[in-house]
Design a protein around this motif. Sequence first.
Motif, short mmCIF file in Angstrom:
data_model
loop_
_atom_site.label_atom_id
_atom_site.label_comp_id
_atom_site.label_asym_id
_atom_site.label_seq_id
_atom_site.Cartn_x
_atom_site.Cartn_y
_atom_site.Cartn_z
N HIS A 159 -13.57 16.12 29.25
CA HIS A 159 -12.96 14.79 29.14
C HIS A 159 -11.70 14.71 29.99
CE1 HIS A 159 -15.53 13.53 25.75
NE2 HIS A 159 -15.45 14.78 25.34
N HIS A 160 -11.13 13.51 30.05
CA HIS A 160 -9.88 13.33 30.79
C HIS A 160 -8.73 14.06 30.10
CE1 HIS A 160 -11.51 9.45 32.80
NE2 HIS A 160 -11.62 10.49 33.60
N GLU A 161 -8.00 14.83 30.86
CA GLU A 161 -6.97 15.69 30.28
C GLU A 161 -5.76 14.91 29.81
OE1 GLU A 161 -5.51 19.42 29.02
OE2 GLU A 161 -7.52 18.70 29.58
N HIS A 162 -5.40 13.81 30.49
CA HIS A 162 -4.23 13.04 30.08
C HIS A 162 -4.46 12.30 28.76
CE1 HIS A 162 -6.71 10.66 32.85
NE2 HIS A 162 -6.50 9.69 31.99
N GLN A 163 -5.72 12.26 28.28
CA GLN A 163 -6.00 11.66 26.98
C GLN A 163 -5.99 12.69 25.86
OE1 GLN A 163 -9.52 9.30 28.84
NE2 GLN A 163 -8.75 7.98 27.22
N ASN A 164 -5.65 13.92 26.21
CA ASN A 164 -5.53 15.00 25.24
C ASN A 164 -4.40 14.66 24.26
OD1 ASN A 164 -4.91 17.49 23.96
ND2 ASN A 164 -5.64 18.65 25.73
N PRO A 165 -4.68 14.61 22.97
CA PRO A 165 -3.63 14.26 22.01
C PRO A 165 -2.51 15.29 21.93
CG PRO A 165 -5.60 15.00 20.86
CD PRO A 165 -5.98 14.86 22.30
N PHE A 166 -2.76 16.51 22.47
CA PHE A 166 -1.71 17.52 22.46
C PHE A 166 -0.73 17.34 23.62
CE2 PHE A 166 -5.44 19.75 20.54
CZ PHE A 166 -4.92 19.86 19.25
N ALA A 167 -1.02 16.39 24.51
CA ALA A 167 -0.16 16.22 25.68
C ALA A 167 1.21 15.66 25.31
CB ALA A 167 -0.83 15.29 26.69
N GLY A 168 1.28 14.87 24.27
CA GLY A 168 2.55 14.27 23.87
C GLY A 168 3.06 13.27 24.89
N ILE A 169 2.14 12.62 25.64
CA ILE A 169 2.57 11.65 26.64
C ILE A 169 2.97 10.35 25.96
CG2 ILE A 169 1.86 10.27 28.63
CD1 ILE A 169 0.00 12.51 29.45
N HIS A 170 4.16 9.88 26.31
CA HIS A 170 4.63 8.56 25.89
C HIS A 170 4.61 7.67 27.13
CE1 HIS A 170 8.13 5.85 24.35
NE2 HIS A 170 6.94 5.26 24.22
N TRP A 171 3.74 6.67 27.11
CA TRP A 171 3.54 5.81 28.27
C TRP A 171 4.45 4.58 28.22
CZ3 TRP A 171 0.26 7.72 31.86
CH2 TRP A 171 -0.75 8.61 31.44
N ASP A 172 4.79 4.08 29.38
CA ASP A 172 5.26 2.69 29.50
C ASP A 172 3.98 1.87 29.64
OD1 ASP A 172 6.11 0.18 30.30
OD2 ASP A 172 7.79 0.96 31.46
N GLU A 173 3.43 1.43 28.52
CA GLU A 173 2.08 0.88 28.50
C GLU A 173 1.93 -0.35 29.38
OE1 GLU A 173 0.41 0.45 24.62
OE2 GLU A 173 0.67 2.57 24.13
N GLU A 174 2.88 -1.25 29.34
CA GLU A 174 2.76 -2.45 30.17
C GLU A 174 2.84 -2.11 31.65
OE1 GLU A 174 1.71 -5.40 29.29
OE2 GLU A 174 1.50 -4.56 27.28
N ALA A 175 3.61 -1.10 32.00
CA ALA A 175 3.67 -0.67 33.39
C ALA A 175 2.33 -0.08 33.81
CB ALA A 175 4.79 0.34 33.59
N VAL A 176 1.69 0.65 32.91
CA VAL A 176 0.37 1.23 33.21
C VAL A 176 -0.65 0.12 33.41
CG1 VAL A 176 -1.51 2.65 32.32
CG2 VAL A 176 0.86 3.39 32.01
N TYR A 177 -0.68 -0.85 32.51
CA TYR A 177 -1.63 -1.97 32.65
C TYR A 177 -1.41 -2.70 33.97
CZ TYR A 177 -3.21 -1.68 27.75
OH TYR A 177 -3.77 -1.29 26.57
#
Length: 361
Positions: A159-177
């Motif tokens: 699977h996609h690695e950045h979707q790993n729940p252990f990554a602890g990534i906090h996104w700027d969601e609107e910037a991503v969209y």
Amino acid sequence: MTSRYCSLAQQPAPVFTPGLAAERLSALIGGSRMWVNNTVLHYYFFDGEADASVIPVPGSGATRRVSWVAAKEQQDVVRGCFQEWQDLGIGVTFAEVATRGEAELRVGFQLGDGSWSTVGRDALRVGLHERTMNFGWDLTAPGERGTALHEIGHALGMHHEHQNPFAGIHWDEEAVYADLAGPPNHWTRDRTYVNILRKLDVREVNGSSWDPQSIMEYPFSAGLILEPEQYRAGLNPPGTLSPSDKEYALRWYPSAGPSRPPALVPFRSAPLGLGPGEQADFTVEPPETREYTVGTFGDADTVVVVFEERDGEPRYLAGHDDGGAPHNATVKARLVKGRRYFVRVRLYSAWGSGETAVMCW
């Protein structure tokens, strides 16, 4: 500049029997899309005039055909990447075939359709004349070889690695969209959520930690990741197989031993004695031509696959995954006297106190 990204279609979550114990459910979710070890995955490149998609021409009401066929230079990149995965010594091997009817993986090159692949055994649910993998841009361009390695990783069940729940990534969601809505991806919010922002179930992920150098990791430009802080300026994986990628592939698909599997004799059960994630292989040389049943017994969740040996290679014939159901996995197939077959049984989990076994009858 934003990179072109792999775009997987959202698939329904696997459905399992309600009330399963957490350990059983975890084993089933983690392995539901993985191939049995010692599988030969045959791949085919679409090559016909009819191998194309018909897509609308914006604003005109007309349609046009976009071919799935690519030049040899594009195919050679993919061939080389199949070989690179195989050269790790994994127990899954790849073989190119000239007809789609022999292929589990069918590869197209429709420009503009993005690059994507089915994940693991999901390929078996795709129609014979449809793609299980597509490349939507020039793979010979600098830095694009990693795209082929990435899609083959999906085909192996990763699977996609950045979707790993252990990554602890906090996104700027609107910037991503906003970033993904623009060129070169032009994604909808739903597609961006499915491929980037959605966290995988902890039981689906490739490992217990995040690997930012994985071939399954996207690159991200500055300003999209807020945490971890070191990636605020961007994340740029090398586009090669990381040590963790190699370790995961070898753990799930360990190198096959040289010994020939023991015989599975009709009407004689063979004890399995497997632990979670382990596999037993057998040969079957039927004494007569007829329909046979191959099935497991005992309190266990298993996947059973039958292969027929053709031209010295095992070819997928039939399989059954009991999916945590109260009944055991069984496969019915017509076996021909004088031919050789292989039965592979992989255990997800066993919860009873008795023995587990497999039989052909």
